[in-house]
Enzyme design. Sequence first.
Site, PDB file in Angstrom:
ATOM      1  N   LEU A  68      46.687  23.215  24.367  1.00 15.94           N
ATOM      2  CA  LEU A  68      46.822  22.344  25.531  1.00 15.94           C
ATOM      3  C   LEU A  68      48.293  22.101  25.861  1.00 15.94           C
ATOM      4  O   LEU A  68      49.131  21.976  24.976  1.00 15.94           O
ATOM      5  CB  LEU A  68      46.096  21.020  25.272  1.00 15.94           C
ATOM      6  CG  LEU A  68      44.571  21.168  25.071  1.00 15.94           C
ATOM      7  CD1 LEU A  68      43.965  19.853  24.609  1.00 15.94           C
ATOM      8  CD2 LEU A  68      43.900  21.656  26.335  1.00 15.94           C
ATOM      9  N   ASN A  71      38.798  13.149  34.250  1.00 16.29           N
ATOM     10  CA  ASN A  71      37.399  12.787  33.930  1.00 16.29           C
ATOM     11  C   ASN A  71      37.304  11.758  32.805  1.00 16.29           C
ATOM     12  O   ASN A  71      36.209  11.418  32.374  1.00 16.29           O
ATOM     13  CB  ASN A  71      36.583  14.043  33.605  1.00 16.29           C
ATOM     14  CG  ASN A  71      37.105  14.792  32.378  1.00 16.29           C
ATOM     15  OD1 ASN A  71      37.772  14.222  31.506  1.00 16.29           O
ATOM     16  ND2 ASN A  71      36.803  16.074  32.315  1.00 16.29           N
ATOM     17  N   HIS A 109      31.533  18.101  26.476  1.00 21.24           N
ATOM     18  CA  HIS A 109      32.874  18.713  26.442  1.00 21.24           C
ATOM     19  C   HIS A 109      32.850  20.112  25.816  1.00 21.24           C
ATOM     20  O   HIS A 109      33.312  21.071  26.427  1.00 21.24           O
ATOM     21  CB  HIS A 109      33.867  17.829  25.668  1.00 21.24           C
ATOM     22  CG  HIS A 109      35.080  18.575  25.223  1.00 21.24           C
ATOM     23  ND1 HIS A 109      36.197  18.703  26.004  1.00 21.24           N
ATOM     24  CD2 HIS A 109      35.334  19.286  24.091  1.00 21.24           C
ATOM     25  CE1 HIS A 109      37.091  19.458  25.374  1.00 21.24           C
ATOM     26  NE2 HIS A 109      36.598  19.813  24.209  1.00 21.24           N
ATOM     27  N   SER A 158      77.397  25.977  23.071  1.00 17.92           N
ATOM     28  CA  SER A 158      77.181  26.384  21.679  1.00 17.92           C
ATOM     29  C   SER A 158      76.388  27.674  21.569  1.00 17.92           C
ATOM     30  O   SER A 158      76.599  28.462  20.653  1.00 17.92           O
ATOM     31  CB  SER A 158      76.412  25.290  20.928  1.00 17.92           C
ATOM     32  OG  SER A 158      77.138  24.092  20.949  1.00 17.92           O
ATOM     33  N   GLU A 174      63.276  22.005  24.337  1.00 18.68           N
ATOM     34  CA  GLU A 174      63.143  23.341  23.740  1.00 18.68           C
ATOM     35  C   GLU A 174      61.761  23.932  23.987  1.00 18.68           C
ATOM     36  O   GLU A 174      61.610  25.109  24.320  1.00 18.68           O
ATOM     37  CB  GLU A 174      63.419  23.285  22.230  1.00 18.68           C
ATOM     38  CG  GLU A 174      64.838  22.869  21.859  1.00 18.68           C
ATOM     39  CD  GLU A 174      65.059  21.360  21.895  1.00 18.68           C
ATOM     40  OE1 GLU A 174      64.077  20.600  22.066  1.00 18.68           O
ATOM     41  OE2 GLU A 174      66.230  20.929  21.752  1.00 18.68           O
ATOM     42  N   HIS A 178      73.623  29.232  15.470  1.00 23.86           N
ATOM     43  CA  HIS A 178      73.769  28.315  14.333  1.00 23.86           C
ATOM     44  C   HIS A 178      72.663  28.614  13.340  1.00 23.86           C
ATOM     45  O   HIS A 178      71.838  27.762  13.008  1.00 23.86           O
ATOM     46  CB  HIS A 178      73.768  26.856  14.809  1.00 23.86           C
ATOM     47  CG  HIS A 178      74.921  26.550  15.734  1.00 23.86           C
ATOM     48  ND1 HIS A 178      75.130  27.226  16.909  1.00 23.86           N
ATOM     49  CD2 HIS A 178      75.928  25.643  15.640  1.00 23.86           C
ATOM     50  CE1 HIS A 178      76.221  26.767  17.501  1.00 23.86           C
ATOM     51  NE2 HIS A 178      76.732  25.810  16.744  1.00 23.86           N
TER      52      HIS A 178
HETATM   53  C1  TPP Z   1      47.467  21.784  21.308  1.00 23.97           C
HETATM   54  C2  TPP Z   1      45.991  21.572  21.206  1.00 23.97           C
HETATM   55  N1  TPP Z   1      45.523  20.556  20.478  1.00 23.97           N
HETATM   56  C3  TPP Z   1      44.194  20.379  20.332  1.00 23.97           C
HETATM   57  C4  TPP Z   1      43.314  21.233  20.934  1.00 23.97           C
HETATM   58  C5  TPP Z   1      41.820  21.056  20.715  1.00 23.97           C
HETATM   59  N2  TPP Z   1      41.190  20.558  21.962  1.00 23.97           N
HETATM   60  C6  TPP Z   1      40.591  21.374  22.818  1.00 23.97           C
HETATM   61  S1  TPP Z   1      40.003  20.594  24.169  1.00 23.97           S
HETATM   62  C7  TPP Z   1      40.544  19.111  23.580  1.00 23.97           C
HETATM   63  C8  TPP Z   1      40.310  17.857  24.380  1.00 23.97           C
HETATM   64  C9  TPP Z   1      40.787  18.035  25.752  1.00 23.97           C
HETATM   65  O1  TPP Z   1      40.357  17.023  26.577  1.00 23.97           O
HETATM   66  P1  TPP Z   1      40.448  17.222  28.128  1.00 23.97           P
HETATM   67  O2  TPP Z   1      41.683  17.898  28.486  1.00 23.97           O
HETATM   68  O3  TPP Z   1      40.173  15.908  28.745  1.00 23.97           O
HETATM   69  O4  TPP Z   1      39.291  18.246  28.439  1.00 23.97           O
HETATM   70  P2  TPP Z   1      37.807  17.910  28.888  1.00 23.97           P
HETATM   71  O5  TPP Z   1      37.215  17.050  27.824  1.00 23.97           O
HETATM   72  O6  TPP Z   1      37.905  17.208  30.186  1.00 23.97           O
HETATM   73  O7  TPP Z   1      37.148  19.247  28.979  1.00 23.97           O
HETATM   74  C10 TPP Z   1      41.168  19.256  22.347  1.00 23.97           C
HETATM   75  C11 TPP Z   1      41.748  18.131  21.574  1.00 23.97           C
HETATM   76  C12 TPP Z   1      43.853  22.268  21.699  1.00 23.97           C
HETATM   77  N3  TPP Z   1      43.084  23.157  22.315  1.00 23.97           N
HETATM   78  N4  TPP Z   1      45.172  22.402  21.845  1.00 23.97           N
END
Ligand code: TPP
Length: 664
Positions: A120, A186, A260, A382, A409, A459
């Site tokens: 995400l 949502n 979900h 740098s 970064e 570095h």
């Molecule tokens: C960096 C990262 N951390 C955790 C996850 C696991 N993960 C997948 S979907 C989700 C929840 C996302 O919620 P949202 O964006 O609201 O999606 P929705 O429930 O609306 O489909 C998580 C924690 C991931 N894919 N990427």
Amino acid sequence: MVSREQHDRMANAIRFLSMDAVEKANSGHPGLPMGAADIATVLFTRFLKFDAKNPHWPDRDRFILSAGHGSMLLYSLLYLTGYEDMTIEEIKNFRQLGSRTAGHPEYGHASGIETTTGPLGQGISNSVGFALGERILNAAFGNDLVDHYTYVLAGDGCLMEGISQEAISLAGHLKLNKLIVFWDNNNISIDGPVTLADSTDQVARFQASGWNAMHVDGHDPEAIAYAIEAARHSDKPTLIAAKTTIGFGAPTKAGTNKVHGSPLGAEEIAGARKFFNWEAPAFEIPSDILSAWRAVGEAGAKKRTEWESRLAKTDAKQRGEFERRNSGKLPQDFDAVIADYKKKLAADKPKVATRKSSEMALEVINGAVPETIGGSADLTGSNNTKTSQTKAITPNDYGQRYVHYGVREHGMAAAMNGLTLHGGIIPYGGTFMCFTDYARPAMRLASLMGIRSIFVMTHDSIGLGEDGPTHQPVEHLAALRAIPNHLVFRPADATEAAECWQLALESEKTPSTLALTRQNLPAVRTEYVAENLCRKGAYELAAAEGGEAAVTIFATGSEIEIALGARTLLQGHGHPTRVVSVPCFELFFKQDQAYREKIIGKAKVKVAIEAGIRQGWDPIIGTDGIFVGMTGFGASGTIEQLYKHFGITAEDAAKAAEARLHAK
Ligand SMILES: Cc1ncc(C[n+]2csc(CCOP(=O)(O)OP(=O)(O)O)c2C)c(N)n1
């Protein structure tokens, strides 16, 4: 105009393909596609400029599904609009080994997947690079050839990730007004309501970051269309906070975290079929709806052919350059330019830090390769990433070649990936090697996607001195070498730096990291050799004298100087010693066995010197090889003190080798 009824049925086609595919796979995320189907339908039917039969058309709008777990939304759209490689069989094979329809969208698996998402926050951060790339190329080639939007669908998760703030503040600062982000608002993530963990006013947050931001009802097609229209006329990037119901249409699970990330179950799907009055069996789309979607996929063909005729009318030189840059091929004279530069280096024998060597190489490269876009995460002076050709890109001037990414970064690395994926650009960006930790998730995705992003990490050891162990990378070379499909270069002098840059630029399907020193190093390649000696990853830099080598010393970067010093001592004591430079493990391990055996050699004693941890060296020196390097964190002190303190000196290495020679 699409009637409301037609819109609903087109959106429902996405919903049913998604829920049925997840059900068949018995795994996946139906909630997002069901909730965001209205947004996607309005975007694709009324706004998105694309031609499903020509998915790589450079002037297409980009659609980035940042919330990659909702992959079935994208796969459904690609199938419905008629992308040739997204067949109904692929939809039926969702998440199966070898299918194009991987769990999360993977770049290269199917056309129309602009970037790999799933972690995400990455997609929305890539999109800053996409939108910036569009502006940069627009400045170079004009509205006739480059004039498109970048649309993103992000979820709550994307916006909670820290990287998203890096991305949106950079986009806001650069006024990337052709970037339009939908937030699938949502209020549900995995644990339950988002309010369990977050109470940010996202609209206010985006506005504070320089965005235009508005709320809309994400199930009202006219409101969505109105918002997109407004966004397209904004002088800032836009957030459309679209209130939706996750799993819209699922009779008991909609609006909850139950929808979900798991299949709905037969009963719930049957209930949804009733709710939407959808009689078609799984994976069958009523023919009128499929035709309507296919017409959407074809609608952009007219714009594409108009664009092609504009391209055909473009001045031949400009057209050739546009096509070359988009093909990813380097200018024809590139090799000759590097050869000339290497000749000059052999004559000059500069004693400079490899960060400076890199800058000198870039001065030559940027003069010959106009598509490089440099940058740094606030360490320009740098990282030595700026050259005479690269002036700052600003909201008033996208026609320049340097991005001040700010202290971001992770956002930088993700934006660089977006620039690469956009096409027509080769981005490089710098920070301190230690802070690859801050950029690593995006660096890893560059490797997974197989794209040419070039990370300039200076570095690169305790050699940075007084800034101390917080800034001294120790495990970072090993950690980066552990990433599959990632070239980690550690050049030893200006000639190696030029060669490593050449290899990084040639590697169209592999990202590179250049690990560069702060401290000055002597020239060790003092004769001009036409061949790029770094190409094979390791080569003999100094042969043994007075017989077969008793000792081979392998080293990289700044420790080559120490290796050569140790060799002098050992030779002085009558032990024939050779030195092998290993600028790139990955390239060396790709060589055939004969070459590897020849380079590793048969010396009784093998020593590796690298001011980092041992991990990764054993295949070269053997488990019984001597490693002269770090076993823990560094310390604050002068470089001279530190190398002595940690026992990384020519004397230490020679002593250890001699002790082993005598023991045998
Ligand atoms: C960096 C990262 N951390 C955790 C996850 C696991 N993960 C997948 S979907 C989700 C929840 C996302 O919620 P949202 O964006 O609201 O999606 P929705 O429930 O609306 O489909 C998580 C924690 C991931 N894919 N990427």
